[in-house]
Design an enzyme around this catalytic site. Structure first.
Site, PDB file in Angstrom:
ATOM      1  CG  PHE A 152      41.322  61.406  19.033  1.00 55.09           C
ATOM      2  CD1 PHE A 152      40.902  60.931  17.197  1.00 55.09           C
ATOM      3  CD2 PHE A 152      40.609  62.105  19.706  1.00 55.09           C
ATOM      4  CE1 PHE A 152      40.011  62.387  17.077  1.00 55.09           C
ATOM      5  CE2 PHE A 152      39.719  63.263  19.198  1.00 55.09           C
ATOM      6  CZ  PHE A 152      39.826  63.334  17.941  1.00 55.09           C
ATOM      7  CG  ASP A 155      37.834  57.399  24.567  1.00 57.37           C
ATOM      8  OD1 ASP A 155      37.084  57.438  23.775  1.00 57.37           O
ATOM      9  OD2 ASP A 155      38.316  58.654  23.748  1.00 57.37           O
ATOM     10  CE1 TYR A 214      31.958  63.177  17.383  1.00 54.38           C
ATOM     11  CE2 TYR A 214      31.784  64.345  18.655  1.00 54.38           C
ATOM     12  CZ  TYR A 214      32.558  63.888  17.809  1.00 54.38           C
ATOM     13  OH  TYR A 214      33.786  64.290  18.323  1.00 54.38           O
ATOM     14  CE  LYS A 215      34.406  60.007  16.512  1.00 55.88           C
ATOM     15  NZ  LYS A 215      35.349  59.919  17.964  1.00 55.88           N
TER      16      LYS A 215
HETATM   17  C1  LIG Z   1      35.676  61.681  18.683  1.00 55.23           C
HETATM   18  C2  LIG Z   1      36.920  61.080  19.412  1.00 55.23           C
HETATM   19  C3  LIG Z   1      36.907  62.332  20.601  1.00 55.23           C
HETATM   20  C4  LIG Z   1      36.036  63.380  20.661  1.00 55.23           C
HETATM   21  O1  LIG Z   1      36.169  64.075  21.452  1.00 55.23           O
HETATM   22  P1  LIG Z   1      34.873  65.668  21.733  1.00 55.23           P
HETATM   23  O2  LIG Z   1      35.684  66.262  22.746  1.00 55.23           O
HETATM   24  O3  LIG Z   1      33.593  65.040  22.228  1.00 55.23           O
HETATM   25  O4  LIG Z   1      35.430  66.170  20.546  1.00 55.23           O
HETATM   26  C5  LIG Z   1      37.638  61.226  21.764  1.00 55.23           C
HETATM   27  N1  LIG Z   1      38.380  61.139  21.586  1.00 55.23           N
HETATM   28  C6  LIG Z   1      38.367  59.543  20.717  1.00 55.23           C
HETATM   29  C7  LIG Z   1      39.300  58.600  20.654  1.00 55.23           C
HETATM   30  C8  LIG Z   1      37.392  60.263  19.430  1.00 55.23           C
HETATM   31  O5  LIG Z   1      37.707  59.440  18.658  1.00 55.23           O
END
Ligand SMILES: *Cc1c(COP(=O)(O)O)cnc(C)c1O
Length: 418
Positions: free
Chosen positions: A130, A203, A228-229
């Site tokens: 990501f 993660d 939030y997921k």
């Molecule tokens: C959704 C997601 C994030 C979100 O990061 P934020 O800092 O909370 O916006 C980070 N890493 C991965 C792999 C994700 O899927």
């Protein structure tokens, strides 16, 4: 190819009738008629959240005012919410804190990992992670004078076993890939990283609340994740950080805010880290968001992670079987692992007009999302989706693709958030 066993809608309804988690849907407030396949991006609203937030605002803030830090327990919410999340990822009490964003937690733990392995120069990660993870990793490397080694996901195990492995300080990976849903073998990779003397940082953004994770069983070191997921904590809900108890005394995290101090209200001029997981905190927590997340997590009360996983696999298998049988001849290709053991709770398909297809589906009340350059991504939140939703979603997908509905000009308009 003749298909003898394409599942019918009646088959889907039969699976729903046998579903031990069917009742969990009532724990959510979902707009009628909508098929929501985006719970992996922003989870649905659990029923208790609105009342909880209202009472925190009107009673605890409006009436209790500053006294509510003590009387309403605001000052301990990061820990109690952390403990609720910890139960879903096999953590022990006092190993998880709810705080900040995933990006910020990744930064804190990555720098802390480097400080625990000061003689090693390499951060090992994967291509295709990501973007925020990649951006933070690169910045930490620049700041700390480290080198980033990126390999293909299949190359992680060979890389930690390779000759330069004694130079790897930390391996940082996302357990379930955000694009394809491909899942790493968390225990095996953790063991391999640790036997090379490195720390392992996971993660869990696309795992927590969707696939079982046993951090204690895997002997995990460090983890971060998003709430939030699949945890349904609401837009911008605080993320979490996990630090194994055995590493907590060593954890020297770089964002030395006053709430990570051992005695915040002693107002000392120099920083002394708190004992335990509290040192992973930084500044004042977002109490309204934490309260929303706290209430949202009640949707997992009494839910067996084994049953959750079985339901998730059943939903994604049904989706894949239907896409194969009904959409294969329209150029819609599966982009996720076919083997359920290597797949999280989402399925992506590839198509040159994926963006327009997703827009046309949304117009029909089927919400998925688009991930550049050519993926239509569908998340299957096991607590509130039914098998017949999956069946109906594929019926809509077929109509959009076979009827070339995606070619309508309005479906090509791009918004800021896809
Ligand atoms: C959704 C997601 C994030 C979100 O990061 P934020 O800092 O909370 O916006 C980070 N890493 C991965 C792999 C994700 O899927």
């Amino acid at each position: 190819m003749a298909q003898v066993s394409t599942p019918t809608r009646a088959d889907a309804e039969r699976l729903d009738a046998q579903d031990p988690l069917a009742g969990a849907r009532e724990r959510f407030s979902l707009p009628p008629g909508l098929i929501y396949l985006d719970g992996n991006s922003l989870g649905a609203l659990p029923v208790g959240v609105a009342d909880r937030v209202a009472s925190v605002v009107t009673a605890e803030w409006g009436t209790g005012l500053i006294g509510s830090w003590n009387s309403a327990g605001w000052i301990g919410l990061h820990r109690s919410v952390g403990a609720k999340i910890g139960r879903l990822i096999g953590a022990q009490e006092g190993e998880v804190v709810a705080a900040d964003s995933t990006s910020v937690n990744l930064f804190k733990l990555l720098v802390a990992a480097h400080r625990m392995r000061p003689d090693r120069r390499v951060i090992l990660t994967e291509h295709g992670n990501f973007p925020t993870d990649g951006y933070i990793i690169d910045s930490v490397a620049r700041m700390c004078g480290l080198e980033v080694l990126r390999v293909e996901p299949e190359g992680v195990l060979p890389a930690v076993g390779a000759t330069r492995s004694e130079d790897i300080a930390v391996v940082v990976l996302t357990h379930v890939d955000y694009r394809t849903g491909r899942m790493h073998d968390l225990p095996a990779v953790t063991r391999a990283a640790q036997s090379a003397g490195a720390l392992m940082l996971w993660d869990l953004a696309h795992s927590v609340g969707a696939v079982p994770v046993d951090l204690t069983g895997a002997g995990a070191d460090l983890a971060v994740g998003c709430s939030y997921k699949y945890l349904n904590g609401g837009p911008g809900a605080p993320a979490f950080a996990f630090v194994a108890r055995r590493l907590q005394d060593e954890l020297d995290q770089p964002l030395t805010g006053w709430l990570g101090h051992q005695a915040p209200f002693a107002l000392e001029p120099t920083y002394r880290p708190a004992v335990g997981i509290d040192r992973a905190q930084c500044g004042t927590p977002p109490v309204l968001s934490l309260a929303a997340l706290d209430a949202a997590l009640d949707a997992f009360d009494g839910v067996s992670m084994r049953e959750l996983r079985a339901k998730s696999l059943s939903l994604t298998e049904l989706f894949i079987a239907l896409v194969d049988a009904r959409l294969g001849s329209y150029g819609v290709e599966l982009a996720s692992p076919r083997d359920g053991g290597h797949r999280g709770s989402q399925v992506s398909v590839r198509h040159p007009h994926a963006y327009e297809i997703v827009q046309a589906l949304i117009a029909r009340g089927v919400v998925g999302d688009f991930r550049a350059p050519d993926l239509a991504r569908f998340g299957f939140a096991p607590l509130y989706l039914r098998h017949f939703d999956v069946w109906d979603a594929v019926e809509h997908l077929l109509a959009v693709v076979a009827g070339e509905e995606f070619r309508r000009p309005e479906h090509g308009v791009r918004s800021a958030v896809t």
